[in-house]
Design a protein around this motif. Structure first.
Motif, PDB file in Angstrom:
ATOM      1  N   PHE A 183       0.809  -1.218   0.000  1.00 46.16           N
ATOM      2  CA  PHE A 183       0.000   0.000   0.000  1.00 46.16           C
ATOM      3  C   PHE A 183       0.843   1.269   0.000  1.00 46.16           C
ATOM      4  N   GLU A 184       2.123   1.132  -0.190  1.00 46.25           N
ATOM      5  CA  GLU A 184       3.005   2.297  -0.252  1.00 46.25           C
ATOM      6  C   GLU A 184       2.939   2.928  -1.642  1.00 46.25           C
ATOM      7  N   VAL A 185       3.027   4.266  -1.680  1.00 40.94           N
ATOM      8  CA  VAL A 185       3.015   5.007  -2.939  1.00 40.94           C
ATOM      9  C   VAL A 185       4.279   5.849  -2.999  1.00 40.94           C
ATOM     10  N   ASP A 186       5.109   5.599  -3.974  1.00 36.64           N
ATOM     11  CA  ASP A 186       6.374   6.325  -4.091  1.00 36.64           C
ATOM     12  C   ASP A 186       6.134   7.757  -4.572  1.00 36.64           C
ATOM     13  N   GLY A 187       6.839   8.697  -3.933  1.00 31.89           N
ATOM     14  CA  GLY A 187       6.806  10.083  -4.384  1.00 31.89           C
ATOM     15  C   GLY A 187       5.520  10.822  -4.105  1.00 31.89           C
ATOM     16  N   ALA A 188       4.760  10.404  -3.111  1.00 34.68           N
ATOM     17  CA  ALA A 188       3.501  11.077  -2.788  1.00 34.68           C
ATOM     18  C   ALA A 188       3.321  11.120  -1.287  1.00 34.68           C
ATOM     19  N   ASP A 189       2.850  12.255  -0.794  1.00 38.76           N
ATOM     20  CA  ASP A 189       2.539  12.422   0.618  1.00 38.76           C
ATOM     21  C   ASP A 189       1.021  12.399   0.770  1.00 38.76           C
ATOM     22  N   ALA A 197      -3.870  14.009  -7.333  1.00 34.02           N
ATOM     23  CA  ALA A 197      -4.532  12.711  -7.180  1.00 34.02           C
ATOM     24  C   ALA A 197      -4.200  11.760  -8.327  1.00 34.02           C
ATOM     25  N   THR A 198      -3.492  12.261  -9.356  1.00 34.08           N
ATOM     26  CA  THR A 198      -3.218  11.400 -10.499  1.00 34.08           C
ATOM     27  C   THR A 198      -2.281  10.247 -10.160  1.00 34.08           C
ATOM     28  N   VAL A 199      -1.543  10.386  -9.056  1.00 36.64           N
ATOM     29  CA  VAL A 199      -0.644   9.307  -8.667  1.00 36.64           C
ATOM     30  C   VAL A 199      -1.411   8.059  -8.243  1.00 36.64           C
ATOM     31  N   TYR A 200      -2.704   8.210  -7.912  1.00 34.84           N
ATOM     32  CA  TYR A 200      -3.519   7.074  -7.482  1.00 34.84           C
ATOM     33  C   TYR A 200      -4.410   6.526  -8.601  1.00 34.84           C
ATOM     34  N   THR A 201      -4.384   7.126  -9.770  1.00 31.33           N
ATOM     35  CA  THR A 201      -5.238   6.675 -10.868  1.00 31.33           C
ATOM     36  C   THR A 201      -4.535   5.614 -11.702  1.00 31.33           C
ATOM     37  N   SER A 202      -5.325   4.896 -12.508  1.00 34.31           N
ATOM     38  CA  SER A 202      -4.797   3.865 -13.418  1.00 34.31           C
ATOM     39  C   SER A 202      -3.894   2.878 -12.690  1.00 34.31           C
ATOM     40  N   SER A 203      -4.332   2.445 -11.539  1.00 35.27           N
ATOM     41  CA  SER A 203      -3.510   1.603 -10.679  1.00 35.27           C
ATOM     42  C   SER A 203      -4.008   0.160 -10.700  1.00 35.27           C
ATOM     43  N   THR A 204      -3.211  -0.704 -10.085  1.00 40.88           N
ATOM     44  CA  THR A 204      -3.607  -2.096  -9.910  1.00 40.88           C
ATOM     45  C   THR A 204      -4.871  -2.210  -9.070  1.00 40.88           C
ATOM     46  N   PRO A 285       0.191   1.483 -18.748  1.00 45.03           N
ATOM     47  CA  PRO A 285       1.178   0.403 -18.887  1.00 45.03           C
ATOM     48  C   PRO A 285       2.601   0.844 -18.535  1.00 45.03           C
ATOM     49  N   VAL A 286       3.271   0.059 -17.732  1.00 47.62           N
ATOM     50  CA  VAL A 286       4.683   0.244 -17.406  1.00 47.62           C
ATOM     51  C   VAL A 286       5.363  -1.118 -17.499  1.00 47.62           C
ATOM     52  N   PHE A 287       6.613  -1.123 -17.925  1.00 43.06           N
ATOM     53  CA  PHE A 287       7.355  -2.374 -18.063  1.00 43.06           C
ATOM     54  C   PHE A 287       8.438  -2.435 -16.995  1.00 43.06           C
ATOM     55  N   GLU A 288       7.980  -2.488 -15.771  1.00 40.69           N
ATOM     56  CA  GLU A 288       8.842  -2.696 -14.617  1.00 40.69           C
ATOM     57  C   GLU A 288       8.016  -3.366 -13.530  1.00 40.69           C
ATOM     58  N   ILE A 289       8.688  -4.107 -12.672  1.00 41.16           N
ATOM     59  CA  ILE A 289       7.987  -4.787 -11.588  1.00 41.16           C
ATOM     60  C   ILE A 289       7.528  -3.740 -10.587  1.00 41.16           C
ATOM     61  N   GLN A 290       6.235  -3.529 -10.537  1.00 47.18           N
ATOM     62  CA  GLN A 290       5.648  -2.469  -9.713  1.00 47.18           C
ATOM     63  C   GLN A 290       4.702  -3.115  -8.712  1.00 47.18           C
ATOM     64  N   GLN A 295      -0.465   2.659  -6.542  1.00 48.98           N
ATOM     65  CA  GLN A 295       0.317   3.609  -7.328  1.00 48.98           C
ATOM     66  C   GLN A 295      -0.022   3.517  -8.806  1.00 48.98           C
ATOM     67  N   ASN A 296       0.048   4.655  -9.487  1.00 45.23           N
ATOM     68  CA  ASN A 296      -0.216   4.717 -10.919  1.00 45.23           C
ATOM     69  C   ASN A 296       0.768   3.831 -11.680  1.00 45.23           C
ATOM     70  N   GLY A 297       0.239   3.064 -12.624  1.00 55.97           N
ATOM     71  CA  GLY A 297       1.087   2.260 -13.479  1.00 55.97           C
ATOM     72  C   GLY A 297       1.123   0.798 -13.106  1.00 55.97           C
ATOM     73  N   THR A 298       0.769  -0.043 -14.049  1.00 54.39           N
ATOM     74  CA  THR A 298       0.866  -1.494 -13.906  1.00 54.39           C
ATOM     75  C   THR A 298       0.760  -2.091 -15.295  1.00 54.39           C
TER      76      THR A 298
END
Length: 353
Positions: A183-189, A197-204, A285-290, A295-298
């Motif tokens: 449940f941790e989100v990198d780069g967001a307080d 709020a975009t850091v929480y959109t399009s997430s897993t 879409p992101v091509f890294e193990i997230q 967090q945004n991106g999966t």
């Protein structure tokens, strides 16, 4: 001297007869009697049709797997075992793998099943145990109707409506449970009211919630069928001994339907792992193990295929076929396990005497 006429021997199949269970040699003959009858034309036709249908399904499944394996052999020869450990996706340069997309696929399926299980279990229990008889069939039809809604409709609803309303929940979870790595989100307080709020959109998390609504009808149908087969004698016996309705459900219905709960959940998991359009429309879409759910991106295997198939080179097509082969094997294993568990549950496996 009177002469007696010979009497025919009497054949007795009862408990005291030779070869019966009650006779001294009954143990050796205590076996079911084989009943053989001539099959009519209709029986023969049904047997041939049923056997042919089953064989056709197995043949089609083997052909699909063989086709994927043949098309993927070129990419697998280049990547080797690193195909399962590489997160990058550059087939033209020889650097590609499904580590990132397979992780995203499993995480989306985990979120979907975690949310669908209590929803499907509660709905199945209400329909089978609490709902008035006059509206029970209507509720069953409404739940089954959810399975008929196209995936693209779920995707549009999730992207344009649901996502904006669930961002607040994602922020709240991150605020109080960010000490859990998932449940941790990198780069967001999360405590900063001015944070975007975009850091929480399009997430897993959002994709998993949408997929959960898609797999709930499947799991609910299997669970409801298992609950409805709980023996009425044990139900009435529990109530006659002074048990409440919930006590009867906990002591009779849930143990009897345990296999159905597990089987329905795994069938839903198999459906969630292969979902394509709804996930493709929601995720970034992101091509890294997230591994961070909020967090945004999966990414997922099915979304990767939908995203890259139209613009891929022959090497890229072979790599996509290899990714499809991995997803095919994964969903096949999950569905086989679910089918075996569900089949055992129909006989009341797990019910307490």
């Amino acid at each position: 001297m009177s002469r007696r006429t010979a009497q025919p021997p009497v054949v007795w199949d009862g408990p005291g007869s030779p070869g019966s269970p009650g006779s001294p040699d009954g143990a050796a003959a205590d076996r079911p009697r084989a009943i053989r009858g001539a099959l009519g034309p209709a029986d023969r036709a049904f047997r041939v049709l049923a056997g042919g249908s089953g064989s056709a399904v197995l043949a089609i499944m083997l052909l699909v797997g063989g086709f994927l394996a043949y098309q993927a052999s070129r990419a697998l020869d280049v990547a080797g075992f690193s195909f399962l450990t590489t997160a990058e996706w550059n087939p033209d340069s020889g650097r590609f793998g499904i580590a990132a997309v397979l992780t995203g696929t499993c995480l989306i399926g985990l979120v979907a099943v975690s949310c669908a299980l209590p929803l499907a279990l509660g709905t199945a229990l209400y329909i089978s145990e609490y709902a008035p008889r006059r509206i029970r069939s209507t509720l069953i039809s409404l739940v089954d109707l959810m399975a008929a809604v196209p995936s693209v409709v779920y995707g549009l609803w999730g992207f344009f409506f649901f996502q904006t309303h669930v961002v607040g929940l994602a922020r709240w979870i991150s605020t109080y449970f960010s000490w859990i790595p998932l449940f941790e989100v990198d780069g967001a307080d999360p405590r900063d009211p001015l944070a975007t709020a975009t850091v929480y959109t399009s997430s897993t998390f959002i994709a998993g919630l949408v997929v959960a609504l898609m797999v709930t009808p499947i799991a609910c149908s299997v669970m409801r069928e298992a609950f409805s087969q709980a023996p009425s004698g044990e139900r009435e016996g529990a109530l006659a001994l002074g048990s409440t309705r919930w006590g009867m459900i906990r002591a009779v219905v849930l143990p009897y339907g345990r296999g159905g709960i597990i089987g329905g959940t795994m069938l839903g998991l198999g459906r969630a792992l292969g979902e394509t359009i709804a996930v493709y429309m929601i995720i970034s879409p992101v091509f890294e193990i997230q591994p961070h759910l909020l967090q945004n991106g999966t990414n997922s295997v099915s979304s990767l295929i939908a995203l890259r198939y139209g613009s891929s080179s022959p090497e890229g097509i072979s790599a996509l076929m290899a990714a499809g082969l991995a997803l095919f094997v994964l969903t096949l294993v999950v569905n086989f396990i679910a089918s075996s568990i569900t089949a055992r549950s129909r006989a009341g496996a797990g019910a307490e005497a």
